[in-house]
Write an enzyme that holds these catalytic residues in place. Structure first.
Site, short mmCIF file in Angstrom:
data_model
loop_
_atom_site.label_atom_id
_atom_site.label_comp_id
_atom_site.label_asym_id
_atom_site.label_seq_id
_atom_site.Cartn_x
_atom_site.Cartn_y
_atom_site.Cartn_z
N SER A 106 0.83 -1.21 0.00
CA SER A 106 0.00 0.00 0.00
C SER A 106 0.87 1.26 0.00
O SER A 106 1.93 1.28 0.62
CB SER A 106 -0.88 -0.01 1.26
OG SER A 106 -1.44 1.27 1.47
N TYR A 130 -1.87 5.60 -4.59
CA TYR A 130 -2.90 6.63 -4.46
C TYR A 130 -2.33 7.88 -5.11
O TYR A 130 -1.12 8.15 -5.01
CB TYR A 130 -3.19 6.92 -2.98
CG TYR A 130 -4.06 5.90 -2.28
CD1 TYR A 130 -5.32 5.57 -2.79
CD2 TYR A 130 -3.65 5.29 -1.10
CE1 TYR A 130 -6.14 4.64 -2.13
CE2 TYR A 130 -4.47 4.36 -0.44
CZ TYR A 130 -5.71 4.05 -0.97
OH TYR A 130 -6.52 3.15 -0.32
N LYS A 232 -7.59 -0.83 -9.63
CA LYS A 232 -8.23 -1.58 -8.54
C LYS A 232 -9.44 -0.79 -8.05
O LYS A 232 -9.34 0.42 -7.80
CB LYS A 232 -7.22 -1.75 -7.40
CG LYS A 232 -7.81 -2.33 -6.12
CD LYS A 232 -6.71 -2.60 -5.10
CE LYS A 232 -7.23 -3.19 -3.82
NZ LYS A 232 -7.92 -2.23 -2.96
N HIS A 256 -13.03 -2.51 -2.13
CA HIS A 256 -12.14 -1.96 -1.10
C HIS A 256 -12.50 -2.55 0.28
O HIS A 256 -12.50 -1.85 1.30
CB HIS A 256 -12.26 -0.43 -1.07
CG HIS A 256 -11.03 0.30 -0.63
ND1 HIS A 256 -10.34 1.16 -1.42
CD2 HIS A 256 -10.37 0.29 0.55
CE1 HIS A 256 -9.32 1.68 -0.75
NE2 HIS A 256 -9.31 1.16 0.45
C1 LIG Z 1 -7.38 -2.47 7.01
C2 LIG Z 1 -7.47 -2.30 5.53
C3 LIG Z 1 -6.67 -1.38 4.89
C4 LIG Z 1 -6.73 -1.24 3.50
N1 LIG Z 1 -5.87 -0.37 2.88
C5 LIG Z 1 -5.89 -0.28 1.55
C6 LIG Z 1 -4.97 0.56 0.87
O1 LIG Z 1 -4.11 1.19 1.47
N2 LIG Z 1 -5.05 0.63 -0.47
C7 LIG Z 1 -5.98 -0.08 -1.19
O2 LIG Z 1 -6.02 0.02 -2.42
N3 LIG Z 1 -6.86 -0.89 -0.58
C8 LIG Z 1 -6.83 -1.02 0.76
N4 LIG Z 1 -7.69 -1.87 1.39
C9 LIG Z 1 -8.58 -2.74 0.57
C10 LIG Z 1 -7.88 -4.07 0.25
O3 LIG Z 1 -6.85 -3.89 -0.67
C11 LIG Z 1 -8.84 -5.11 -0.33
O4 LIG Z 1 -9.53 -4.53 -1.40
C12 LIG Z 1 -9.83 -5.66 0.69
O5 LIG Z 1 -9.26 -5.75 1.98
C13 LIG Z 1 -10.26 -7.06 0.25
O6 LIG Z 1 -11.24 -7.57 1.08
P1 LIG Z 1 -10.95 -8.59 2.29
O7 LIG Z 1 -10.36 -7.80 3.38
O8 LIG Z 1 -12.31 -9.11 2.59
O9 LIG Z 1 -10.03 -9.67 1.78
C14 LIG Z 1 -7.65 -2.02 2.76
C15 LIG Z 1 -8.47 -2.94 3.42
C16 LIG Z 1 -8.39 -3.10 4.78
C17 LIG Z 1 -9.26 -4.12 5.46
#
Ligand SMILES: Cc1cc2nc3c(=O)[nH]c(=O)nc-3n(C[C@H](O)[C@H](O)[C@H](O)COP(=O)(O)O)c2cc1C
Length: 365
Positions: A106, A130, A232, A256
């Protein structure tokens, strides 16, 4: 405690993590309607197993955008992994590499691009970007990822600002004082910590991310970097077609982790229309709600070439650092292989759309 499935790691993680960090990791946006229905969306898909197909040898390997993976499950970008374990992103990335898969870092990591490259040199790494109002800062992140031998850029398009995550607002969530966003200086990231008013991370994102972002910026990114660009956060066939038009090589169908807009579909629900629209031209992948081998099988049957886990890897990290994620991935891989064997699939090509029906199919009989 013996870990048998991902839910076991989640249960244990809830006892290990500080409340603010746990709430940040697990929560979704708004009333959490989408989050609470994500598992259901998988369960509503039924598997039509085929038998007598000699499943004594399975092949789960494939190549995704030039990266050879031993199986099509990678680790999604999640921010601030050192809140789960002091080794944070490095531990997670090493575990992904040992399991023969990809790790996505990230932008908001607690480990810098360069530290990760040094700490997990044998893992295929992609960088999640981002876009900041300051385009020279954005471009410098791209250059740093290229220099550190990352293999792809994952541009997150669903976050012109962050969704309203109620527990973060209530908790006045902020990055703990001993941690830092690894890719930035202390001064650049003050807002993430000082959260007097509400969620510190939301304040930071509001002040730094560019809400004026359009597909022209995707075109810009494709032009300035030699790395393949993956978008994404796509949830519609219309945006999937635009991703193709503007030169992207891949798509991650994602909501997300249900953390942006409540009431959007689960990614697994949105996947088929996107595969139908661009599946022959772009590498379509997905994330969201993957907890079991069955889920991976269902996503691949509906046309995803690869899937990613977000929270699950954080639970592994919280339970045991690198070893915790290694164990969690081993359990998920075994579960996936059992699902393949018991449905008559010997390799990824044999996981076809006719393996899956929606539960409504059976109520019609
Ligand atoms: C705690 C947390 C932080 C996240 N941070 C980012 C991020 O910095 N950038 C991003 O593109 N997606 C972020 N996401 C989304 C994840 O990349 C992903 O799409 C999502 O967690 C997938 O679902 P799951 O947690 O059910 O596996 C985040 C998700 C969580 C739970």
């Amino acid at each position: 405690m013996e870990f048998v499935c991902i839910a076991d790691f989640e249960k244990k993680a809830q006892t290990v993590l500080e409340k603010k960090a746990l709430d940040y990791y697990r929560s979704g946006a708004g009333d959490q309607y989408t989050l609470n229905r994500t598992r259901d969306a998988f369960r509503k898909l039924r598997i039509r197993p085929r038998f007598l197909r000699n499943v004594s040898k399975l092949n789960t390997a494939t190549t995704i955008l030039g990266c050879q993976v031993k199986w099509p499950v990678g680790i999604a970008p999640t921010a601030m992994q050192r809140m789960a374990h002091p080794d944070g992103e490095i531990a997670n990335a090493r575990a992904a590499g040992l399991a023969g898969s990809v790790f996505i870092l990230s932008t908001l990591s607690t480990t810098s691009i360069e530290e990760l490259a040094k700490g997990a040199p044998n893992t295929d790494k992609w960088f999640q970007l981002y876009v900041y109002k300051d385009r020279s800062l954005t471009e410098s992140l791209v250059r740093r990822a290229e220099k550190a031998n990352f293999k792809a850029l994952v541009l997150t398009i669903d976050a012109p600002l962050f969704g309203q995550r109620r527990s973060d607002i209530r908790n006045k969530f902020g990055l703990p004082p001993h941690l830092q966003l690894g890719n930035f200086s202390e001064a650049e990231t003050q807002d993430v910590k000082s959260s007097g008013k509400g969620s510190g991370i939301n304040e930071y994102v509001m002040s730094q991310f560019d809400p004026e972002l359009t597909w022209k910026d995707v075109e810009w990114l494709v032009k300035i970097s030699k790395l393949p660009v993956i978008v994404k956060g796509v949830l519609t066939h219309e945006d999937a077609v635009l991703a193709r038009e503007f030169g992207c090589k891949g798509i991650i169908v994602s909501n997300h982790g249900a953390r942006q807009l409540d009431s959007v579909p689960a990614s697994i629900e949105a996947l088929p229309e996107i595969v139908r629209a661009v599946g022959n031209d772009l590498v379509v992948m997905m994330d969201g709600g993957i907890m079991e081998g069955n889920d991976v099988l269902k996503a691949l049957a509906l046309g995803a070439k690869m899937v990613f886990i977000g929270r699950a890897a954080l639970w592994g990290l919280a339970c045991g650092g690198q070893k915790g994620v290694e164990d969690l991935l081993a359990i998920l891989k075994k579960d996936f292989e059992v699902a393949m064997s018991l449905s008559g699939c010997v390799d990824l090509e044999s996981i076809r759309p006719n393996l899956i029906v929606h539960e409504s199919h059976y109520s019609k009989l």
